[in-house]
Design an enzyme around this catalytic site. Structure first.
Site, short mmCIF file in Angstrom:
data_model
loop_
_atom_site.label_atom_id
_atom_site.label_comp_id
_atom_site.label_asym_id
_atom_site.label_seq_id
_atom_site.Cartn_x
_atom_site.Cartn_y
_atom_site.Cartn_z
CB SER A 144 -0.89 0.02 1.25
OG SER A 144 -0.12 0.33 2.41
CG ASP A 145 1.28 5.90 -1.29
OD1 ASP A 145 2.21 6.08 -0.48
OD2 ASP A 145 1.09 6.63 -2.28
CD1 TRP A 146 4.76 5.69 5.01
CD2 TRP A 146 4.64 4.34 3.25
NE1 TRP A 146 5.89 4.88 5.02
CE2 TRP A 146 5.83 4.04 3.96
CE3 TRP A 146 4.36 3.60 2.11
CZ2 TRP A 146 6.73 3.06 3.53
CZ3 TRP A 146 5.25 2.62 1.70
CH2 TRP A 146 6.42 2.36 2.41
N GLY A 179 -2.47 3.97 2.97
CA GLY A 179 -3.38 3.85 1.84
C GLY A 179 -4.20 2.58 1.81
#
Length: 819
Positions: free
Chosen positions: A225-227, A229
């Protein structure tokens, strides 16, 4: 390890141990499993360097490479591969195994705040360069993490908005670079985007992460995941998200173990996710890496040289009325807000603490000597008031009211902070604390000064005990600090030159929307007015040549905030007009992360687009201006005459910037130059455009289509000749047109290119190879790529608007290609 050994290892893990490596331990690492000798995987932000485990502000110094759009402008697969390999060294210096890069989202609009970080508006150019970057990086056993998968072409409400994109446009435009990175370069990492795709968060999008990525493309790496996210437990794990970042876990850990016990996630699914993680660790050496963690600031001479060379190769010469290169020039006026400030990178997660920054002034002084240079700033171009620098005492409180005794007292060197993760040596909760900073400011000018503050949290600024800027009382969410902060609040105070004033800054955390961070920045500025522009014109009039360094900076071109338009900020257009009026031999050097309007274009002698070329910015720019290096760049994005010409201009705000949580990609496949072709809009400068210091000629087009009927492949050959008196580089571009298609296709599409460096009088035969996909479109009804029967026109030239050579190929049958 062999795949069998990795499977034995994952089967030796308990469910809890498998789950433990599916989320971060902290902001930049995945926990080890000591019982089985499994090491800790560490990651670092990119893509124009390797920042390491520090904050976005300060930290261990790193090499700053040219940003993504600058690499896109090089059109050089070889150079980008070389940079990928160099970045592997940088990652190793930061004790990491994985770089969070490259960024390959498409330039859909001209105002995306993150365009600077991405390569191009074209999927093929993006895919070729991204594959080279990944191959260079992973050839040194550092994992790439191609991002953001997918539909993240705007920074407006980016963590919640749904990108509404039809499948054909996804397949033909937005997924191409990811597909190439998987199938050709073999990327080991993919990062999901923050946004939703057609109503579902990409971090839990089964069609995207499993059907397309793993089943159709055969991907065997990890998806992270993005941070912050990821937003769920069972949904993300079942859809194909291997790793939740950052730690500590929010939706995994005990929640995931419980989901397995309850049956909403199957144990074999967790095993598969953990096996993917172990495979990545094995590939990067993290699996057996037991070295103590250490970060080094390795300032490598070979990287300095590479960055300087790449910066020159990225520079695009847009106009030249025989004033460049500078040869035998007398007095040169060096003017503009970017002349003595090195604008080397964009803002957001890509920013880092560079080893050094070379400004254009410093580059010209080194190349020409200071004696023939004069200077005038002319105007400013900052978005925020200039950062207040100096020594500050910082008192941290373990509450949000600045009350009681400080839990920790520290110092810092300027009036900004980006707190994420541990704060005050762990003595306060990073999401619930307050801080008071005290320092001083000595005014250099007498008169009215502007005091600005923007913050992710509540903040107040006092000057000699008087509240001047208040971002606390009526704090309102704005477009700073990744959409967690307010817009800048500015107050005015009258100061006397030479007098020192006490500055007090009070800060307290507040609830966050998506990203758990606390941050602020305080600046004090003295406005420049008419006199500064008049002085710049006077200095220009007294010189033989005037060079105006204008553009934007990382405050404008930044993650977390789109631009409001493409007019140059501040009074820069007025400055150029005044300087050009005083000296017809005016050269404009632009530093931006994308297109700008140029109302003064006809009045200046030359324009050079230099982007943000990294820590060697001034030297690279000086190399091009003086002719020590060729301007090697070509535009990776169309420059429109005005903002309303660009593909996202629509009366319907759902098309851009979005409405009620949706942004609709109504233009479909007609993005970039495809849009300008479709609507008959003449751009200011077309895609692929750029001038040289020499001249070139193309001739003798030949087409080998002997296999076109059988497998859809064609080879195009052309002779390129340097007809000028200097060595130079040329990018030869091949576009394909489907003459009569069963659905609406672009007038032409870039499908191959080659960059060549030739000496004066030299010629070279270039081969451009096309496979069947170069002629195909994606059929949503057939669920395959189709090459239809009929005629195709092949056009060859040096930009999307300059294609003098053409030929036709034909086929009598339809060819169906798998996904």
């Amino acid at each position: 390890m062999t795949e069998t050994e990795l499977e034995d290892l994952v089967d030796a893990m308990t469910l809890e141990e498998q789950v433990s490596i599916l989320s971060g331990e902290d902001f930049w690492s995945v926990p080890a499993v000591p019982r089985l000798g499994v090491g800790k995987l560490r990651v670092t932000d990119g893509p124009n360097g390797a920042r390491g485990g520090g904050s976005l502000i300060g930290g261990v110094k790193s090499a700053s490479f040219p940003v993504g759009i600058a690499l896109g402008a090089t059109w050089s697969v070889a150079l980008v591969g070389e940079i990928g390999a160099a970045l592997a060294d940088e990652v190793k210096s930061k004790g990491a195994h994985m770089l969070l890069a490259p960024t390959v989202n498409i330039h859909r609009s001209v105002t995306n705040g993150r365009n600077f970080e991405c390569y191009s508006e074209d999927p093929i150019l993006t895919a070729e360069l991204a594959s080279a970057y990944v191959t260079g990086l992973q050839g040194q056993w550092i994992a790439a993490t191609i991002k953001h998968f997918a539909g993240n072409e705007s920074e407006i409400e980016r963590t919640t908005i749904s990108s509404e994109i039809d499948e054909r446009s996804l397949r033909e435009i937005y997924l191409v670079a990811f597909e190439r990175a998987v199938k050709v370069a073999g990327t080991w990492g993919v990062m999901s985007s923050y946004n939703k795709l057609n109503g579902t968060y990409t971090s839990e999008h089964n069609w995207l992460l499993t059907t397309v990525l793993r089943n159709e493309w055969g991907y065997d790496g990890i998806v992270m995941s993005d941070w912050f996210g990821s937003h769920s437990t069972a949904e993300t794990v079942n859809a194909g998200l291997d790793l939740e970042m950052p730690g500590r876990t929010r939706d995994r850990g005990d929640k995931l173990v419980a989901a397995v016990r309850e049956g909403t996630v199957k144990a074999p699914t967790v095993r598969e996710r953990a096996l993917n993680m172990l495979r990545l660790m094995d590939r990067t050496g993290a699996l057996t890496d037991t070295r103590p963690f250490a970060e080094r600031a390795d300032d490598r001479p070979e990287h300095r040289s590479l960055i300087r060379r790449a910066g020159a190769e990225a520079a695009v010469l847009l106009k030249n009325n025989n004033v460049l290169p500078l040869t035998g020039a007398g007095k040169i006026a060096v003017i503009g807000p970017n002349a003595r400030i090195a604008q080397i990178m964009g803002g957001g997660s890509a920013q880092l603490n560079a080893h050094y920054r070379v400004s254009p002034w410093e580059g010209l002084v080194a190349a020409l000597g200071e004696a023939q240079l004069t200077h005038a700033p002319g105007c400013t171009n900052h978005r925020f008031e200039p950062l207040l620098k100096g020594q500050f005492k910082v008192e941290y409180f373990a509450n949000e009211t600045l009350s009681g005794e400080p839990a920790h007292v520290g110092e810092q060197e300027d009036a900004q902070a980006f707190w994420i993760g541990e704060v005050a040596e762990g003595k306060v909760d990073p999401l619930q604390f307050s801080a008071r900073l005290t320092g001083s400011y000595t005014a250099k000018e007498s008169g009215e000064h502007r005091v600005g503050v923007h913050s992710a949290g509540f903040a107040k600024v006092y000057v000699d005990g008087r509240l001047v800027a208040d971002a606390w009382t009526n704090w309102t969410k704005g477009r700073t600090f990744f959409e967690e902060g307010c817009d800048e609040v500015v107050g005015v105070v009258v100061l006397e030159a030479g007098r020192s004033y006490e500055i007090t800054i009070e800060f307290a955390t507040k609830d966050f929307a998506t990203l758990g961070l606390a941050a602020f920045a305080v600046g004090i500025g003295f406005p420049l007015g008419d006199k500064a522009i008049a002085e710049a014109a006077r200095v220009a009039a007294e010189a033989e040549i005037a060079i105006v360094f204008i553009g934007r900076n990382g405050e404008w071109d930044t993650e977390g905030s789109d631009l409001s338009g493409i007019v140059l900020p501040g009074r820069q257009n007025e400055l150029v007009a005044a300087v050009a009026g005083a000296n017809p031999r005016t050269i404009v050097v632009l530093q931006t992360g994308g297109p700008v309007e140029m109302p003064w274009l006809d009045d200046v002698a030359a324009v050079l687009q230099a982007w943000y070329p990294g820590q060697e910015a001034g030297n690279a720019i000086a190399d091009v201006l003086t002719g020590a290096a060729e301007p090697g760049g070509r535009l990776p994005q169309t420059f429109p005459v005005k903002w309303t010409d660009n593909p996202t201009n629509s009366q319907d705000v759902e098309v851009y910037p979005g409405l009620d949580g949706k942004v609709r990609y109504e233009e479909g496949v007609f993005v970039g130059y495809r849009h300008y072709d479709k609507h008959g809009i003449a751009p200011l400068f077309p895609f692929g455009y750029g001038l040289s210091y020499t001249s070139f000629a193309l001739s003798d087009l030949a087409v080998d289509d002997g296999q076109f009927e059988a497998d859809g492949s064609v080879t195009v050959s052309v002779t390129l000749a340097n007809t000028g008196e200097r060595p130079g580089v040329c990018v030869v571009q091949l576009y394909v047109t489907d003459d009569i298609a069963s659905l609406d296709r672009p007038h032409k599409e870039l499908k191959a290119f080659a960059k060549a460096s030739l000496k004066p009088g030299e010629s070279r035969r270039l081969d451009l190879r096309l496979d069947a996909r170069a002629f195909a479109f994606y059929s949503t009804s057939a669920r395959h790529w189709l090459v239809e029967a009929g005629d195709f026109t092949l056009r060859v030239g040096t930009s999307s608007a300059d294609l003098p050579l053409s030929a036709k190929v034909s086929r009598s049958t339809t060819l169906m290609l798998p996904v």
